[in-house]
Write an enzyme that holds these catalytic residues in place. Structure first.
Site, mmCIF file in Angstrom:
data_model
loop_
_atom_site.group_PDB
_atom_site.id
_atom_site.type_symbol
_atom_site.label_atom_id
_atom_site.label_comp_id
_atom_site.label_asym_id
_atom_site.label_seq_id
_atom_site.Cartn_x
_atom_site.Cartn_y
_atom_site.Cartn_z
ATOM 1 N N ASP A 145 46.525 36.319 35.582
ATOM 2 C CA ASP A 145 45.526 35.482 34.931
ATOM 3 C C ASP A 145 46.004 35.011 33.548
ATOM 4 O O ASP A 145 46.408 35.820 32.721
ATOM 5 C CB ASP A 145 44.223 36.297 34.781
ATOM 6 C CG ASP A 145 42.991 35.420 34.693
ATOM 7 O OD1 ASP A 145 43.050 34.393 34.016
ATOM 8 O OD2 ASP A 145 41.965 35.781 35.303
ATOM 9 N N THR B 233 39.562 29.971 35.721
ATOM 10 C CA THR B 233 39.898 31.071 36.632
ATOM 11 C C THR B 233 39.363 30.861 38.046
ATOM 12 O O THR B 233 40.096 31.014 39.024
ATOM 13 C CB THR B 233 39.367 32.396 36.067
ATOM 14 O OG1 THR B 233 40.031 32.669 34.832
ATOM 15 C CG2 THR B 233 39.623 33.544 37.034
ATOM 16 N N LYS C 59 38.317 41.253 37.962
ATOM 17 C CA LYS C 59 37.306 40.197 38.007
ATOM 18 C C LYS C 59 36.819 40.009 39.437
ATOM 19 O O LYS C 59 37.627 39.947 40.363
ATOM 20 C CB LYS C 59 37.884 38.874 37.513
ATOM 21 C CG LYS C 59 38.189 38.809 36.029
ATOM 22 C CD LYS C 59 38.675 37.416 35.665
ATOM 23 C CE LYS C 59 38.991 37.294 34.179
ATOM 24 N NZ LYS C 59 39.460 35.931 33.833
ATOM 25 N N ARG D 119 35.587 37.220 40.766
ATOM 26 C CA ARG D 119 36.081 35.952 41.300
ATOM 27 C C ARG D 119 37.575 35.993 41.617
ATOM 28 O O ARG D 119 38.065 35.262 42.485
ATOM 29 C CB ARG D 119 35.763 34.795 40.352
ATOM 30 C CG ARG D 119 36.321 34.925 38.928
ATOM 31 C CD ARG D 119 35.753 33.811 38.043
ATOM 32 N NE ARG D 119 36.253 33.821 36.674
ATOM 33 C CZ ARG D 119 35.725 34.522 35.681
ATOM 34 N NH1 ARG D 119 34.659 35.284 35.923
ATOM 35 N NH2 ARG D 119 36.225 34.466 34.464
ATOM 36 N N ASP E 61 44.391 37.753 30.804
ATOM 37 C CA ASP E 61 43.465 36.707 30.370
ATOM 38 C C ASP E 61 42.584 37.198 29.227
ATOM 39 O O ASP E 61 42.381 36.486 28.235
ATOM 40 C CB ASP E 61 42.591 36.274 31.545
ATOM 41 C CG ASP E 61 41.670 35.112 31.204
ATOM 42 O OD1 ASP E 61 42.185 34.021 30.928
ATOM 43 O OD2 ASP E 61 40.432 35.298 31.216
ATOM 44 N N HIS F 113 42.710 35.533 25.494
ATOM 45 C CA HIS F 113 41.542 34.926 24.861
ATOM 46 C C HIS F 113 41.267 35.551 23.496
ATOM 47 O O HIS F 113 40.876 34.848 22.556
ATOM 48 C CB HIS F 113 40.311 35.107 25.750
ATOM 49 C CG HIS F 113 40.176 34.052 26.803
ATOM 50 N ND1 HIS F 113 39.977 32.734 26.512
ATOM 51 C CD2 HIS F 113 40.212 34.141 28.166
ATOM 52 C CE1 HIS F 113 39.889 32.030 27.632
ATOM 53 N NE2 HIS F 113 40.033 32.862 28.655
ATOM 54 N N HIS G 149 41.457 27.574 27.475
ATOM 55 C CA HIS G 149 42.185 26.798 28.475
ATOM 56 C C HIS G 149 41.199 25.906 29.203
ATOM 57 O O HIS G 149 39.995 25.980 28.964
ATOM 58 C CB HIS G 149 42.891 27.729 29.466
ATOM 59 C CG HIS G 149 42.005 28.763 30.070
ATOM 60 N ND1 HIS G 149 41.192 28.521 31.161
ATOM 61 C CD2 HIS G 149 41.761 30.056 29.708
ATOM 62 C CE1 HIS G 149 40.505 29.608 31.449
ATOM 63 N NE2 HIS G 149 40.807 30.560 30.592
#
Length: 557
Positions: free
Chosen positions: A47, A88, A170, A172, A312, A316, A497
């Site tokens: 990610d 994502t 995650k 997802r 990720d 961030h 992003h």
């Protein structure tokens, strides 16, 4: 006896004495042979991995992680996303469907639902329940994804005999790759520090998952401070520690090493997502899944979809130039090395087809770029929405013209527009004119414009491929290079992003293992090429919405 008759007699005598001649045997064997397939496919998504991370930390990587994938595998060096927005949810869906949000329907991590008047999360499904926790974190499924995945097609091709499992911190990152017909998808619940699932897949967790959760790895990892893998002075690929554009953990005074994780973790296990140990946790679960489910041990190909999410969260919070990001990748390199070593011993490299890619990249922090006199900036969605509302009131009269402004998209209030008897296309065009005058805006596309056009290249094509009328906004805003939303903060921390620019679209694509030679190419490829390539290697039907092409022709021994 003629020559032809003589050859025929020799042929029959050969059969009587010892079978067909060697040449004929070879032809018969090759013609009737069952096509070779890998025992297991492992899809790895890292990610927020920018392409340049493969080389930025090269000197500090071990020889058995990223370097091994590059040394022994095949590298597509110019691999890009071919749509916006680069988030994502859409990224994972596009990798596995071989198409873009316009056709698989995952147009963002969230999008505004005009029918319900609220946001829809890409993996939400209120018709299912959590399995493995008392929280609502398991009310998830792939129901919002409207195209099939390569994992779905594998299940169809083998009459459900293939085992397909998705896993990630995650939801997802696990659910969308696993597809609709998966045996299971597992994701992390920060409320109890365990891997969970939903009743979409099962009514109870398998015993091996329960046993894994009882190991309490999350608690063990969160009981240790985050220190650098190497001496701090060796992190020369990053800016010095303690930068104003780096975020901090809640309660932390400065963004510096060592990060006292036990002091800041709070009463939940959520912080595991934001430290490198989150990737280690994911790797350990992946190893356990392969062993416990006997993946790759059956008569047909199995598929494990793994997404490493911690990169990720760290990106961030701290940004691409931080020591934290560098340390996270050095530790991920170790996890990959361990995972590849496990595959060697458990199944053998020659029996496993592995690919590694990313769901999107990440921008450099605009404050950092500005320090270097590189053009960059931020917008404020709240201010932009307020400005838009005021000018629409001046033009058309006072009313709630805008329902939502999110994902750099303007959702107009169709009910109000209809009741006021105002032309929808006229309002869309007025919004476009207003937005184009705001700082940081490069281009604006209306829904009507996208429906009437058919771009085959460039920015218009990327916006069109990410647009789905039923779920996208009425007006799509494209910011200038180096710009992104600051979410109302005075100083922008970390990164974001979602854009159409190379820092968000250029991601790794590595193939490794089964029938993959060492090599590389700079031919331009797209993320939507992964699924049809897998279909070609597995000799199965590509996903039903596939727009990409097979890359097998570039990867031959």
């Amino acid at each position: 006896m003629g020559k032809g008759t003589k050859k025929l007699w020799i042929f029959f005598i050969a059969i009587l004495l010892g079978g067909l001649p060697a040449e004929a045997q070879k032809k018969k064997k090759s013609g009737s042979r069952v096509p070779e397939q890998p025992k297991l496919v492992v899809g790895i998504v890292v990610d927020q991995m920018r392409y340049d991370y493969l080389y930025r930390y090269w000197d500090k990587y071990s020889n058995e992680g990223f370097k091994r994938l590059l040394r022994e595998g095949f590298n597509f060096r110019d691999n890009h996303y071919n749509y916006v927005p680069t988030y994502t949810g859409p990224g994972h869906a596009s990798i596995y469907t071989g198409t873009t949000p316009a056709f698989h329907g995952i147009v963002g991590n969230d999008w505004y639902n005009r029918e319900t008047g609220r946001n829809t999360y890409c993996a939400e499904d209120k018709s299912v329940k959590t399995v493995g926790s008392s929280s609502k974190a398991g009310e998830m499924s792939p129901v919002n994804m409207i195209a099939s995945t390569i994992t779905d097609e594998l299940k169809l091709a083998t009459n459900q005999k293939s085992k397909v499992i998705g896993l990630s911190l995650k939801d997802r990152g696990s659910i969308l790759p696993a597809g609709h017909a998966a045996n299971a998808a597992y994701w992390y619940d920060g409320s109890n520090g365990s891997m969970i699932s939903s009743t979409y897949y099962m009514q109870d967790l398998p015993e091996w998952v329960k046993a894994f959760n009882k190991r309490n790895l999350a608690d063990q990892y969160l009981s240790q401070p985050w220190t650098t893998l190497r001496p701090l002075e060796q992190y020369t690929a990053s800016t010095a520690d303690d930068q104003p554009f780096e975020g901090t953990f809640a309660g932390e005074q400065k963004p510096v090493f060592p990060h006292n994780i036990p002091a800041y973790r709070g009463k939940t296990f959520d912080m595991l997502r934001a430290i490198p140990a989150g990737n280690t946790y994911t790797k350990e679960f992946a190893v356990e899944a392969i062993k416990a489910e006997s993946m790759g041990k059956g008569a047909v190909t199995d598929f494990l979809a793994v997404s490493f999410s911690t990169t990720d969260y760290v990106g961030h919070q701290f940004g691409p130039n931080s020591i934290e990001v560098e340390d996270t990748y050095l530790r991920l390199d170790q996890d990959l090395a361990d995972f590849l070593k496990f595959i060697d011993g458990h199944l053998g490299k020659e029996n496993v087809l592995v690919f590694l890619t990313s769901d999107h990249g990440g921008a450099h922090n605009p404050t950092y770029l500005q320090q270097l006199r590189i053009p960059a900036g931020t917008t404020n969605n709240i201010v932009m929405a307020d400005t838009l509302e005021k000018r629409l009131n001046q033009k058309f009269g006072k009313a709630d013209w805008v329902s939502k402004f999110m994902n750099q998209q303007v959702y107009l209030n169709h009910n109000v527009i209809e009741s006021k008897k105002v032309n929808l296309i006229e309002v869309q065009e007025e919004v476009a004119r207003i937005m184009m005058r705001l700082p940081g805006v490069a281009r604006v596309f209306t829904a009507d414009n996208l429906l009437r056009s058919n771009w085959t290249a460039g920015l218009g094509m990327m916006v069109e491929k990410g647009f789905m009328y039923a779920r996208s906004g009425d007006v799509m805003v494209v910011l200038q290079p180096g710009w992104y939303d600051n979410y109302g903060r005075a100083v922008v921390k970390g990164t974001s992003h979602g854009s159409s620019y190379g820092y968000d679209t250029h991601v790794p694509l590595l193939w490794y293992g089964w029938q993959i030679p060492a090599g590389e190419t700079t031919v331009r490829t797209h993320i939507t090429d992964i699924a049809p390539s897998l279909a070609a290697w597995l000799r199965i039907q590509e996903p039903n919405g596939t727009m990409g092409r097979s890359l097998v022709e570039y990867v031959r021994k």
